[in-house]
Design an enzyme around this catalytic site. Structure first.
Site, PDB file in Angstrom:
ATOM      1  N   LYS A  19      -3.126  11.072 -15.992  1.00  0.00           N
ATOM      2  CA  LYS A  19      -1.580  11.359 -16.444  1.00  0.00           C
ATOM      3  C   LYS A  19      -0.807  11.192 -15.209  1.00  0.00           C
ATOM      4  CE  LYS A  19       0.341  14.361 -15.153  1.00  0.00           C
ATOM      5  NZ  LYS A  19       0.719  14.930 -13.781  1.00  0.00           N
TER       6      LYS A  19
ATOM      7  N   ILE B 179      -6.095  15.250  -6.720  1.00  0.00           N
ATOM      8  CA  ILE B 179      -6.706  15.643  -8.052  1.00  0.00           C
ATOM      9  C   ILE B 179      -8.280  15.211  -8.211  1.00  0.00           C
ATOM     10  CG2 ILE B 179      -6.027  13.564  -9.561  1.00  0.00           C
ATOM     11  CD1 ILE B 179      -5.990  17.200 -10.692  1.00  0.00           C
TER      12      ILE B 179
ATOM     13  N   ARG C 110      -8.563   3.872  -0.103  1.00  0.00           N
ATOM     14  CA  ARG C 110      -8.238   2.992   1.354  1.00  0.00           C
ATOM     15  C   ARG C 110      -8.771   3.894   2.659  1.00  0.00           C
ATOM     16  NH1 ARG C 110      -2.143   2.469   0.129  1.00  0.00           N
ATOM     17  NH2 ARG C 110      -2.669   4.634  -0.150  1.00  0.00           N
TER      18      ARG C 110
ATOM     19  N   ASP D 249       6.408  14.327 -13.134  1.00  0.00           N
ATOM     20  CA  ASP D 249       5.049  14.184 -12.783  1.00  0.00           C
ATOM     21  C   ASP D 249       4.291  15.633 -13.311  1.00  0.00           C
ATOM     22  OD1 ASP D 249       2.550  12.884 -11.424  1.00  0.00           O
ATOM     23  OD2 ASP D 249       2.534  15.050 -10.585  1.00  0.00           O
TER      24      ASP D 249
HETATM   25  P1  NAP Z   1      -2.793  12.014  -4.121  1.00  0.00           P
HETATM   26  O1  NAP Z   1      -3.217  13.369  -3.651  1.00  0.00           O
HETATM   27  O2  NAP Z   1      -1.760  11.571  -3.331  1.00  0.00           O
HETATM   28  O3  NAP Z   1      -4.013  11.077  -4.365  1.00  0.00           O
HETATM   29  C1  NAP Z   1      -3.924   9.770  -4.918  1.00  0.00           C
HETATM   30  C2  NAP Z   1      -4.812   9.068  -3.843  1.00  0.00           C
HETATM   31  O4  NAP Z   1      -4.489   7.287  -4.401  1.00  0.00           O
HETATM   32  C3  NAP Z   1      -4.201   8.734  -2.630  1.00  0.00           C
HETATM   33  O5  NAP Z   1      -5.019   9.981  -1.929  1.00  0.00           O
HETATM   34  C4  NAP Z   1      -4.729   7.552  -2.143  1.00  0.00           C
HETATM   35  O6  NAP Z   1      -5.965   7.477  -1.625  1.00  0.00           O
HETATM   36  C5  NAP Z   1      -4.723   6.543  -3.546  1.00  0.00           C
HETATM   37  N1  NAP Z   1      -3.707   5.520  -3.354  1.00  0.00           N
HETATM   38  C6  NAP Z   1      -4.019   4.251  -3.834  1.00  0.00           C
HETATM   39  N2  NAP Z   1      -3.070   3.615  -3.572  1.00  0.00           N
HETATM   40  C7  NAP Z   1      -2.084   4.449  -3.225  1.00  0.00           C
HETATM   41  C8  NAP Z   1      -0.699   4.194  -2.998  1.00  0.00           C
HETATM   42  N3  NAP Z   1      -0.058   2.842  -3.147  1.00  0.00           N
HETATM   43  N4  NAP Z   1       0.279   5.009  -2.486  1.00  0.00           N
HETATM   44  C9  NAP Z   1      -0.580   6.345  -2.579  1.00  0.00           C
HETATM   45  N5  NAP Z   1      -1.642   6.623  -2.492  1.00  0.00           N
HETATM   46  C10 NAP Z   1      -2.432   5.631  -3.134  1.00  0.00           C
HETATM   47  O7  NAP Z   1      -2.340  12.303  -5.574  1.00  0.00           O
HETATM   48  P2  NAP Z   1      -2.864  13.214  -6.632  1.00  0.00           P
HETATM   49  O8  NAP Z   1      -2.071  14.588  -6.886  1.00  0.00           O
HETATM   50  O9  NAP Z   1      -4.215  13.342  -6.610  1.00  0.00           O
HETATM   51  O10 NAP Z   1      -2.305  12.306  -8.163  1.00  0.00           O
HETATM   52  C11 NAP Z   1      -2.826  11.322  -8.508  1.00  0.00           C
HETATM   53  C12 NAP Z   1      -2.937  11.051 -10.066  1.00  0.00           C
HETATM   54  O11 NAP Z   1      -3.455  12.130 -10.628  1.00  0.00           O
HETATM   55  C13 NAP Z   1      -1.429  10.996 -10.414  1.00  0.00           C
HETATM   56  O12 NAP Z   1      -1.107  10.186 -11.526  1.00  0.00           O
HETATM   57  C14 NAP Z   1      -1.054  12.673 -10.784  1.00  0.00           C
HETATM   58  O13 NAP Z   1       0.099  12.761 -11.734  1.00  0.00           O
HETATM   59  C15 NAP Z   1      -2.358  12.779 -11.229  1.00  0.00           C
HETATM   60  N6  NAP Z   1      -2.848  14.478 -11.467  1.00  0.00           N
HETATM   61  C16 NAP Z   1      -2.669  15.092 -10.371  1.00  0.00           C
HETATM   62  C17 NAP Z   1      -2.631  16.576 -10.549  1.00  0.00           C
HETATM   63  C18 NAP Z   1      -2.346  17.558  -9.120  1.00  0.00           C
HETATM   64  O14 NAP Z   1      -2.353  18.896  -9.497  1.00  0.00           O
HETATM   65  N7  NAP Z   1      -2.247  16.783  -7.988  1.00  0.00           N
HETATM   66  C19 NAP Z   1      -3.254  17.048 -11.631  1.00  0.00           C
HETATM   67  C20 NAP Z   1      -3.405  16.369 -12.747  1.00  0.00           C
HETATM   68  C21 NAP Z   1      -3.042  15.169 -12.586  1.00  0.00           C
HETATM   69  P3  NAP Z   1      -6.153   6.210  -0.444  1.00  0.00           P
HETATM   70  O15 NAP Z   1      -5.011   6.470   0.480  1.00  0.00           O
HETATM   71  O16 NAP Z   1      -7.394   6.724   0.334  1.00  0.00           O
HETATM   72  O17 NAP Z   1      -6.336   5.013  -1.126  1.00  0.00           O
END
Ligand code: NAP
Length: 308
Positions: free
Chosen positions: A90, A14, A37, A168
């Site tokens: 969120k 995101i 990280r 989610d």
């Molecule tokens: P994601 O791709 O997994 O990215 C989250 C990032 O957070 C990871 O790449 C990681 O980067 C970091 N992180 C830090 N601590 C972590 C841990 N203990 N475990 C895993 N990752 C960790 O997830 P995302 O889809 O971007 O979603 C993140 C948030 O945005 C959530 O709350 C989600 O509901 C919200 N969101 C997502 C979307 C969507 O379409 N994907 C849409 C709207 C909102 P590092 O490893 O570099 O630290």
């Protein structure tokens, strides 16, 4: 006006798909730093943790938190405690008490907590709210079905405790429902399907009941392939409203209703964040999160095949 110097925490899907492009296009913000990280962002100073970023960037005014929800609270508490405005993705936190604590902290610090519900900024949501105002709701139906392998590749946190599973994306539907309905809803019943190797549901059925007694049935499923569906139907005593594509499109009695073109959910979210920060105000609405928490309280659980 001087742009708000902002740091982004958790560079994943995101952050890259939405936050970085929205911030780079918005002159109200200067994306100064990132904390992740394992990931770097070109054109920003990069740190491996939020602590290192806050220490290294004393002039930072705001922080946007894009990590999985299990890690929102600690990061937001730290940033508010260091006097930063906070934009929270969120689902807002892992528990409702965490969100309450953050709101209290923001008030005490005189800083902004923007607890965002991005789907509420979809183009047809506000027109739908206006259309429903003053109408009597008879029934409703949410169908939120998507393919988790396509939308959340490799995101193991979603299946862990506090990861929300199907909620989610499903919480987005509830954030829209509670924005457009002219009355409150409660969770009457819920049924979760939980893979035997996961801590969070892969599918859920929830029966909401509106204050007037109208039944609203939600069907959410992460196993859905083919045409992806993010629809909300609301039957009133006269006409039927359909919101589709996650709130982007609207129809009444099957006829498409033209809605004004939107600047996009994330550009609008950042516009709102800038205006809240200018006023030192917060925007926190716990209701969608509370309803998800309530569903977790009353749900019947059925174990289903493992998710690989
Ligand atoms: P994601 O791709 O997994 O990215 C989250 C990032 O957070 C990871 O790449 C990681 O980067 C970091 N992180 C830090 N601590 C972590 C841990 N203990 N475990 C895993 N990752 C960790 O997830 P995302 O889809 O971007 O979603 C993140 C948030 O945005 C959530 O709350 C989600 O509901 C919200 N969101 C997502 C979307 C969507 O379409 N994907 C849409 C709207 C909102 P590092 O490893 O570099 O630290």
């Amino acid at each position: 006006m001087k742009p708000i110097r902002i740091g982004l925490v958790g560079i994943g899907k995101i952050a890259r798909d939405q936050h970085i492009p929205a911030l780079r296009a918005d002159r109200a913000f200067d994306l100064a730093a990132c904390a992740s990280r394992n990931a770097d962002v070109d054109g920003a100073r990069n740190y491996r943790s939020i602590e290192a970023m806050l220490d290294g960037e004393p002039d930072l005014e705001a922080v946007a938190i894009c990590t999985p929800p299990q890690f929102h609270f600690d990061a937001a508490r730290l940033a508010l405690g260091r006097g930063k405005h906070v934009f929270l993705e969120k689902p807002p936190c892992a528990t409702t008490a965490e969100l309450d604590a953050l709101a209290t902290l923001a008030r005490a610090a005189g800083r902004t907590l923007f607890q965002s519900w991005h789907s509420r900024y979809a183009a047809a949501v506000e027109p739908a709210r206006r259309w429903l105002a003053g109408k009597t709701v008879r029934a409703g139906r949410i169908v939120w079905k998507e393919d988790v392998r396509h939308w959340h590749p490799g995101q193991t946190w979603i299946w862990e405790a506090g990861g929300f599973g199907i909620f989610d994306p499903g919480i987005n539907a509830i954030s829209i429902l509670t924005a457009i309905l002219p009355e409150h809803v409660r969770v009457a019943r819920a049924h979760f399907l939980v893979p035997s190797n996961c801590a969070a549901p892969i599918a859920a059925e929830i029966d909401f009941e509106a204050a007037s007694g109208a039944a609203i049935r939600a069907e959410m499923d992460f196993r859905h392939t083919g045409v992806q569906t993010w629809d909300i139907d609301v039957e009133t005593d006269g006409d039927t409203l359909k919101l589709s594509n996650g709130g982007a499109d609207m129809a009444v009695n099957g006829e498409r209703v033209a809605v004004a073109q939107s600047a996009g959910e994330y550009p609008l979210l950042y516009r709102r964040f800038a205006s809240l920060a200018a006023d030192g105000a917060s925007d926190v609405d716990v209701v969608p999160f509370q309803l998800v928490a309530d569903a977790f309280l009353v749900a019947r659980h059925t174990s289903v095949e493992p998710f690989e």
